[in-house]
Write a protein that holds these residues in place. Structure first.
Motif, PDB file in Angstrom:
ATOM      1  N   UNK A 155       1.484  -1.293  -0.036  1.00  0.00           N
ATOM      2  CA  UNK A 155      -0.474  -0.049   0.001  1.00  0.00           C
ATOM      3  C   UNK A 155       0.948   1.175  -0.413  1.00  0.00           C
ATOM      4  N   UNK A 205     -11.087   6.042  -8.864  1.00  0.00           N
ATOM      5  CA  UNK A 205     -10.498   6.478  -7.136  1.00  0.00           C
ATOM      6  C   UNK A 205      -9.071   7.079  -7.046  1.00  0.00           C
ATOM      7  N   UNK A 207      -7.259   9.550  -8.671  1.00  0.00           N
ATOM      8  CA  UNK A 207      -7.768  10.184  -8.785  1.00  0.00           C
ATOM      9  C   UNK A 207      -7.073  11.378  -9.655  1.00  0.00           C
ATOM     10  N   UNK A 215      -5.455   0.361  -7.184  1.00  0.00           N
ATOM     11  CA  UNK A 215      -5.777  -0.658  -6.580  1.00  0.00           C
ATOM     12  C   UNK A 215      -6.028  -1.947  -7.079  1.00  0.00           C
ATOM     13  N   UNK A 216      -6.061  -3.659  -6.494  1.00  0.00           N
ATOM     14  CA  UNK A 216      -6.676  -4.170  -7.057  1.00  0.00           C
ATOM     15  C   UNK A 216      -5.706  -5.886  -6.198  1.00  0.00           C
ATOM     16  N   UNK A 232      -3.067  -5.105  -3.028  1.00  0.00           N
ATOM     17  CA  UNK A 232      -2.252  -3.792  -3.378  1.00  0.00           C
ATOM     18  C   UNK A 232      -3.200  -2.333  -3.899  1.00  0.00           C
ATOM     19  N   UNK A 233      -2.892  -1.349  -3.463  1.00  0.00           N
ATOM     20  CA  UNK A 233      -2.973  -0.396  -3.334  1.00  0.00           C
ATOM     21  C   UNK A 233      -2.407   1.410  -3.422  1.00  0.00           C
ATOM     22  N   UNK A 235      -3.447   3.556  -1.911  1.00  0.00           N
ATOM     23  CA  UNK A 235      -4.841   4.444  -1.007  1.00  0.00           C
ATOM     24  C   UNK A 235      -4.047   5.029   0.372  1.00  0.00           C
ATOM     25  N   UNK A 236      -2.724   5.009   0.394  1.00  0.00           N
ATOM     26  CA  UNK A 236      -2.610   5.294   1.711  1.00  0.00           C
ATOM     27  C   UNK A 236      -2.631   6.679   2.132  1.00  0.00           C
ATOM     28  N   UNK A 237      -3.419   6.947   3.377  1.00  0.00           N
ATOM     29  CA  UNK A 237      -3.169   8.093   3.380  1.00  0.00           C
ATOM     30  C   UNK A 237      -2.165   9.081   3.361  1.00  0.00           C
ATOM     31  N   UNK A 238      -2.439  10.562   3.273  1.00  0.00           N
ATOM     32  CA  UNK A 238      -0.816  11.554   2.755  1.00  0.00           C
ATOM     33  C   UNK A 238      -0.213  11.183   4.538  1.00  0.00           C
ATOM     34  N   UNK A 240      -0.655   9.066   6.884  1.00  0.00           N
ATOM     35  CA  UNK A 240      -0.060   7.451   7.729  1.00  0.00           C
ATOM     36  C   UNK A 240       1.848   7.859   7.569  1.00  0.00           C
TER      37      UNK A 240
END
Lengths: 328, 328
Positions: A155, A205, A207, A215-216, A232-233, A235-238, A240
């Protein structure tokens, strides 16, 4: 040993970041992998590497500098062609993954490598990450038994990425770029035991990143009857901590070993779960330099690197076509 | 309200464990689900529940006691037949999952339920687990965006299990018995958005448990183009704390929510990862009793429970046949 850098689109920091410890290696030139790479401004502004002589054309740089080793990280679709030309010139190649973005390019690179004597190493550094090495040693020593079920996670933070990432033609896809590390773990831990893949990916998603898959997931049947999952993605938030959230869990009859948060933990039937001791970190670039100089063994040999790349490309195919793809 | 217990092979503790708080419910009888269940010794020895009158034959018990509600947990292959007979007699059924071990039995149970007025609730209690409820609320409120990638884990200790577990014909399989909870989570979080399944399971490493699958994985294509992975196993070491290691991670464009170690953690772009507040634990049996008495809503309605069971059985089929199976 004279080294050059071709392209700045990948993890050239794997080499430049240990430049001070690469005794005997001098960086004699740097060039973009293609005219549209914007590499010069990236270098001058961000890496303060301007002390390395600049070339606009990497072939001209190779002609003039006649380096021993090249750090190769152009736009991803160019990696195999640059690596092939280096190998053909007898230049050892430290090349970003995926080493090829199509099976045809991969076959050509394999053949070129086999035909020459120059050495090759992919930028798949996890076998030198102490927590992964510790987990692998536990599995190798039989502490969890035969690995029958595994789950891996990659991620990353998405941020705002170069336009190269927004086209499949230049980027190659998120499975070959991101999930390939998890594939490498599985290949390593199961001794190449991946037999079939089913996969999915989506651009939803992402952006505004065009064709980049946000992702997938990949599902692998193992040759021993077991199964492995990869999630896998981007999407880990900024907000984090850290760029990536890498995880691996491998389980068998005797126990479970797990990598998370930079630690490896082993749980077995006869003792409470415990952190595994980690070796000192090693830099894959320095290991490769030593390998070139002395023939010392690498934890990832070219044949394995080719196989991991092939599995990644076939996993992408499985996701694109939405059908199972055999791996052996 | 008069309640009986039929069978002791499943989680009858979900009812007996909250007996003191089940005001107005009196347990008037207990009987094995089949003569070979060894239920009496189990009860007398382990549950000290001998104060509940014992019957050797559950039908005779129903004839005599005419209960309002039955807690149903015989050998798993008998669950649907016992539940059907209870529903046909107008007895509300609190029934162990999987409510049926074949699609044919499931269809019959669905039809019987639809034809009568007795209520039904499966022993799928996770929607009442505070950490799962907290994570679900975060997703429902859109805090992670559209769920595009999910990964779930069910890991149990194996120990030494009753011979019923060692035969597919009586046990039904590890996907309908263990992975079904993860399927329930995914169904709940994605609003029934599971579109196709690929799965694998193996009996390797089952420590003498015959046909019991020790482990495996399921891969789901989501209707929105996303993907979900489930990893399940009986490999949790005996020395690890607690029986199970339940995990769920759901991610989308806006963030990631995760359940692990009994906590729910939310990570979004605008704030550091944080633990979500959890409600007070609720007991699914008490919720069902209240539902029967007052019509209060359940977090899992029968139609959803049937759908989750169907997905579990089709996932088992996908694993048995090694082919993708459509879910919608």
């Amino acid at each position: 040993m004279k080294a050059v850098i071709i392209g700045t689109s990948g993890h050239i920091d794997l080499a430049l970041g240990v430049r001070d410890r690469a005794h005997g290696v001098s960086f004699v030139g740097i060039a973009p992998g293609s005219p549209d790479e914007d590499a010069r401004s990236f270098f001058v502004d961000q890496l303060e590497a301007a002390l390395i002589p600049w070339y606009d054309d990497w072939r001209a740089m190779l002609d003039r500098e006649r380096p021993d080793l090249a750090v190769i990280a152009p736009f991803f679709h160019l990696q195999s062609a640059v690596a092939r030309e280096c190998l053909q010139r007898g230049i050892h190649a430290f090349v970003e993954k995926p080493m090829a973005t199509s099976l045809e390019d991969l076959a050509r690179l394999r053949a070129t490598h086999a035909a020459g004597r120059a050495k090759l190493c992919p930028m798949l550094p996890y076998r030198y990450h102490p927590e992964f090495q510790a987990a692998w040693l536990a599995v190798k020593e039989g502490l969890v038994g035969e690995p029958l079920v595994a789950a891996a996670q990659k991620s990353y933070k998405l941020g705002t990425r170069h336009r190269m990432y927004t086209r499949r033609a230049t980027y190659g896809g998120t499975i070959p770029w991101v999930a390939i590390h998890a594939i490498d773990w599985l290949w390593w831990f199961t001794k190449g035991g991946l037999a079939e893949v089913v996969a999915a990916h989506t651009t939803a998603g992402n952006r505004g990143h065009g064709e980049l898959e946000s992702s997938g997931a990949c599902f692998y049947r193992l040759a021993n009857g077991g199964a492995a999952s990869v999630s896998f993605d981007y999407f880990r938030p900024q907000a984090a901590p850290g760029h990536g959230d890498d995880r691996l869990r491998v389980a068998g009859e005797r126990g479970v070993v797990e990598v998370m948060n930079g630690e490896a933990v082993l749980a077995t039937h006869d003792a409470a779960p415990r952190r595994l001791e980690r070796e000192e970190p090693r830099a894959i670039f320095l290991e490769f330099v030593r390998h070139v100089e002395t023939g010392s063994p690498m934890r990832i040999e070219p044949e394995e690197a080719f196989a991991v790349c092939e599995v990644a490309l076939k996993s992408r195919e499985a996701a694109d076509r939405r059908v199972p793809v055999k791996l052996r």
